[in-house]
Each structure stands twice: as C-alpha cells, then as structure tokens.
Design a protein around this motif. Structure first.
Motif, short mmCIF file in Angstrom:
data_model
loop_
_atom_site.label_atom_id
_atom_site.label_comp_id
_atom_site.label_asym_id
_atom_site.label_seq_id
_atom_site.Cartn_x
_atom_site.Cartn_y
_atom_site.Cartn_z
N LEU A 126 -3.01 -1.30 -4.21
CA LEU A 126 -2.39 -2.60 -4.48
C LEU A 126 -2.37 -3.50 -3.25
O LEU A 126 -2.66 -4.69 -3.34
CB LEU A 126 -0.96 -2.39 -5.00
N ASP B 45 2.51 1.71 -3.44
CA ASP B 45 1.54 2.10 -4.46
C ASP B 45 0.99 3.50 -4.21
O ASP B 45 0.62 4.21 -5.15
CB ASP B 45 0.40 1.08 -4.50
N THR C 91 0.83 -1.21 0.00
CA THR C 91 0.00 0.00 0.00
C THR C 91 0.87 1.26 0.00
O THR C 91 0.61 2.22 -0.73
CB THR C 91 -0.94 0.00 1.21
N ASP D 110 8.49 -0.13 -8.15
CA ASP D 110 7.13 -0.39 -8.60
C ASP D 110 6.47 -1.42 -7.69
O ASP D 110 7.01 -2.52 -7.47
CB ASP D 110 7.14 -0.89 -10.04
N GLY D 111 5.28 -1.09 -7.19
CA GLY D 111 4.59 -1.99 -6.26
C GLY D 111 4.23 -3.32 -6.90
O GLY D 111 4.33 -4.38 -6.26
N GLY E 283 1.33 5.52 -7.32
CA GLY E 283 0.15 4.93 -7.94
C GLY E 283 -1.10 5.42 -7.26
O GLY E 283 -1.16 6.56 -6.80
#
Length: 557
Positions: free
Chosen positions: A396, A388, A385, A539-540, A392
């Motif tokens: 996620l 992301d 989390t 990147d998650g 993002g």
C-alpha cells in the motif's frame, strides 16, 4: 531446518517414487535408485543406443526429469550431492542398453567419473559397448584448473538433449558419442549464488553470506564460488557472468548461440525472466545471435537462490538435434525465439478531450490541494507500508507513493475546473496504483467527476453529493460496507459527517473510523485471509483515506 521430508536417509527413494507415480512414461528399476523409460523394447537387440546420465540428487528436475524419448534412457540418482554407486550405474546400463551400446554423460566430478567409469568397464565385460562423454562446462574455474578438470554443471542438460536426439535418430554409438562430445566442447556455464542451501542430512546452511554479498562462480552442490562480491542490479550481475563466458568461448560476431538461464532452486520465475532479458540484451549488443533460448529451474542446488547462464555455440547439426522433439517432462520446450520482441499496439481508450491550459476560478486552489495530498502520501509511505505488511501484502505505501508522484504530472488543462481534474486523477490512479486501491479510487473519482460536470465553482452541497456518490461507487464495486474493515470504515462516516456538518467534521469522522478498524474482524480484502491475526492493527486503506483528507483540509486552511 524446515523441509517436507520424512527420514533424511529416505529422501531419494521417496522422491523417485513420487515422480514415477505421476509419470506414466517412467519406471523405477527394482532395487536401485534408477529412473528409466518404461517402454523400451524388451529385446535388447532391438534397442537403439542408450543415453544415460545421473549424479547426486538435489538437482531436480535433473536428472530424472530428462528421461524420455528423445533424451535420456535412464537417470541414476545418488544420495543428495553424492555420486551414485557403481552397482546402480551398471544396473541401469544393463536394463536399457543392448548390442547398440550406451553413452554415459558424466559431469566432471571425481566420484561420478570413478563410479560411472568402473560401471562402464563392467558393462563392457558383459558385451555392451560403452562410450563416456565428460562435461566440464564451468568457466568460473578457468583461472584455477585446466579445462579437463573443470566441473560439469547446467550446460550438461544441453548435452543430454543433443545425445538423446542423436540416439533417437538411430545413429551409431560412435556418432552419438561424437555429437555429444561436440556439444560438451562448445558449451560453457557461469553461476552466481545469492545464498546457500541446506543438505537434509546436514541440517545447516552450507555457507553464510552477508545481507549484501553474493558468490560468483559456484557449482551445483551448495559450495562457495570463486569470489565474493557485493549485490548489484540484475543487469550488472548478468554482464559480469557473461564476461568470462564470452572471453573463454570467443564467439564470432553474427555467430548463433543457444542460451540457457537456469535457476538454482529458490530463484523465482520473475527473476529468471529479468536475467534472460538482460542476457539477450548483452549478447545482442555484442553482435551475437541468440538462436535458441530456455529459462527455468533446470539443474538446481536444492533451495539455493541464484542462477547460472550457459552458452552453446551452435552449428546447423547441433541446432537440428536441439529442435528434435522429446517427451522428457522437464525439457522446457522448443527454445525458438522471435527475431524481435513482439510488441502489439494497444487499442485506443476513451479519454477526456484535451483542452487549452486556461485557469478557472478554482485552478490555483486545486493545484494547492493536489500538491498537499501528494506530499502527505509520500511522507506516509513507510507508515502505510508497515500497516499493510502487518495485515495485508505490504504494497500500500509504495502504491500510494506512486499515485502521489503521478499527481505531480497531471497536465495543466486538467485544473480548469473540478470535473476534469477529478477525471484526470481517476484515470491516472487507475494506471499507476496496483492492487485494489487503484480501481476503487478511480471508480470513485470518475463517479464524482460526472456528478460535478459543468460546475466550475460547485457549492458545498454539490461537493458533498459528489463525495457521497464516490463513496457509494466504492461500496458497489467491492461489495463492502461499514464494519468490514476496509477504507469504507473511514469514508462512510466521513460522508455522513459532511452531510450534517463541515469538511473538518468529515476528517475527524474518517480518523475515528480508521482507528476503530483495529478492533474489527476483517471480512474483505487481504486482511480477511489472516482472520484474528489482523485484529489490533488499523486498516491501511482506511488510514490512507485519513491522510489525504487531512491534507485537503490543510490546503484549504
């Protein structure tokens, strides 16, 4: 304070100018902050009864949004949360009314009553008959002041509609006023605030609430409520709002009511729909019939988070007036509701045939692997989390945790052999994981399942091929490739490493690929919207790959 305004002293006029520019049926009265219908009969003698309302600004779309055939003839806007002037109200009456007269719908605040009342006297001196209808629907004040001294809040909108429809039918001034008063007498409202708002001229919040505090029984001017309490679920809050309303109004079982769920400015349509659902359930559980219902930001308090619930006790005549058409742009539709919620059966989907729960050679191993993967993803929820959220949309971790929980519910027959297990996992993740991860994982697993069809004990070469085909399926579906800063930056190196070595080699390659994403410029996914701002954070999705791959390695020993 951050607001898209120019000079705070000009917000009302500039707001009304912007509104009229996109509303061909409306016009601004010269020299006044009055919005009126643009196509009233030029001869005052041929005009029907005019229906006017207004008050301080900051309640948009009230009041100008309710100007139009079938509702208001004009709306008079004061400064933010400030009553309009006597001159503005008087000018609006003269511009819209004729010998048939005018009905002024006034919310029960001292300034509004004084200014609208004096303007009515001046209009009567001009020979225009005027009736005043006062709305005092705030049930929260029932233990504080007498009924005639309560505030007028969101229930006023329903009175606008009734009066406007009555005037549109050509009724006399006395009849229009009587119907409006009947609606005003039969409506009640209760509000709850989750926070405060900022008046442009003040520049600071009107009050402060703790992180877990809410205010019950507040008005529409950013003021505090009648009591402060702790945050709770939507269902519990709605029940607490309806209790005083129903106790005050005392509707009989089977009696129809109109329901209006109103957002105070910062409450999302999602939340208002949840509140509406809860209100329907609570009212119907008490034997009441919701005959009409509306939801939306209809009378706001600037950007205040919170909502109000209004109930109007219906009869046949009021229902008919609510149903009459109107061209007012902010009126939220017919309000007609289905007798029962409509649920349409979903068409059947192609599913893998269910089998008998018979263990195969790898069943116990596969159960152990699935259990390890589920544990690892659940333990990593907060970490995923965080990653992301920084690059993002922050969902996620929760998505992977939902996937993990779903893995624990796989039917026993799925573990008979690898192909049905991969198929079952793919179908499960497709349903429970939100965003892009669900389709990507489902596609990869379904492709891998097909690759292993009929193999009860695949050798390592078959496993490698299935993994590679799954990775290729993700690349095909999303159009991505290594270097785009996605899960493929962990999966592609892992697949290549496994072809040349062992599963532990694949895990190490995935971990290295995930770490490298921190230095990559994002080309796909939500992170691509952030550009350089995403650089520096792994990147998650790629990190999630390393977590379940490492869990598989641990389960296999």
């Amino acid at each position: 304070m951050k607001k898209l305004i120019n000079d705070p002293r000009d917000v009302v006029r500039e707001m009304l100018e912007g509104l009229v520019q996109v509303s061909p049926g409306l016009a601004l009265l010269e020299g006044e902050t009055v919005v009126m219908r643009a196509e009233l009969p030029p001869d005052p003698a041929s005009r029907p009864v005019a229906v006017l309302s207004g008050g301080g600004s900051g309640h948009e779309p009230a009041h100008a949004g309710y100007v139009g055939p079938g509702m208001l003839s004009a709306a008079i806007a004061g400064d933010v949360f400030t009553s309009p002037s006597v001159d503005a109200v008087h000018a609006a009456i003269r511009a819209t009314a004729g010998p048939a007269g005018a009905v002024l719908i006034v919310k029960n605040y001292t300034g509004d009553r004084l200014n609208f009342g004096l303007a009515a006297e001046l209009a009567r001196q001009d020979g225009i008959p005027v009736e005043i209808v006062v709305v005092a629907d705030d049930v929260a004040l029932r233990d504080t002041v007498t009924r005639e001294r309560r505030r007028g809040i969101a229930g006023t909108i329903l009175v606008h509609k009734v009066a406007g429809a009555a005037a549109g039918r050509g009724h006399t001034l006395a009849t229009v006023a009587a119907l409006a008063r009947r609606a005003a007498d039969r409506v009640g409202t209760m509000g709850v605030g989750l926070g405060s708002c900022i008046v442009p001229s003040a520049g600071v919040p009107s009050f402060q609430l703790g992180a877990d505090e809410i205010e019950f029984g507040l008005g529409i001017h950013g003021e505090k409520g009648v009591r402060r309490t702790s945050m709770s679920s939507a269902d519990a809050i709605v029940k607490a709002m309806l209790e005083p309303l129903l106790d005050e109004m005392k509707p009989a079982k089977g009696e129809p009511v109109a329901l209006l769920v109103n957002g105070l400015g910062a409450t999302t349509p999602m939340e208002l729909a949840i509140v509406t659902r809860a209100a329907f359930g609570e009212l119907e559980s008490r034997g009441l019939v919701v005959g009409r219902a509306w939801t939306g930001a209809l009378m706001t308090a600037l950007e205040m988070p919170g909502c109000s619930i209004s109930l109007l006790l219906l009869d046949g005549e009021l229902t008919g007036l609510l149903d009459d058409p109107t061209q007012a742009m902010a009126w939220p539709g017919s309000g007609k509701v289905a007798a029962t919620p409509r649920v349409v059966a979903a068409p059947p989907v192609n599913k893998q045939p269910e089998g008998v729960a018979v263990d195969g050679p790898l069943s116990q191993t596969m159960r152990r692997v699935v259990d390890h993967v589920a544990n690892a993803l659940e333990n990593a929820e907060r970490h995923l989390t965080d990653l992301d959220s920084r690059a993002g949309d922050g969902d996620l971790g929760a998505s992977m945790a939902r996937g993990a929980a779903a893995l624990r519910t796989l039917p026993a027959f799925s573990f008979a052999s690898p192909a049905p297990l991969l198929f079952a996992i793919g179908e499960t993740l497709r349903r429970v994981i939100a965003g892009s991860s669900g389709p990507f994982y489902a596609t990869a697993l379904l492709r891998a399942s097909k690759s292993l069809s009929g193999a009860d004990t695949p050798d390592e070469q078959q496993w490698r091929a299935a993994f590679a085909r799954g990775v290729a399926a993700i690349a095909e579906l999303g159009g991505g490739r290594e270097g785009d800063r996605t899960m493929l930056d962990a999966l592609i190196p892992a697949s290549q490493a496994w072809l040349d070595g062992s599963w532990p080699d694949a895990v190490r390659a995935a971990e290295g690929g995930a770490l490298r994403t921190a230095d990559m410029y994002p080309r796909l996914g939500r992170a691509s919207y952030l550009g350089d701002r995403a650089v520096g954070v792994p990147d998650g999705g790629a990190v999630a790959v390393t977590i379940w791959m490492a869990a598989i390695s641990e389960a296999l020993g």
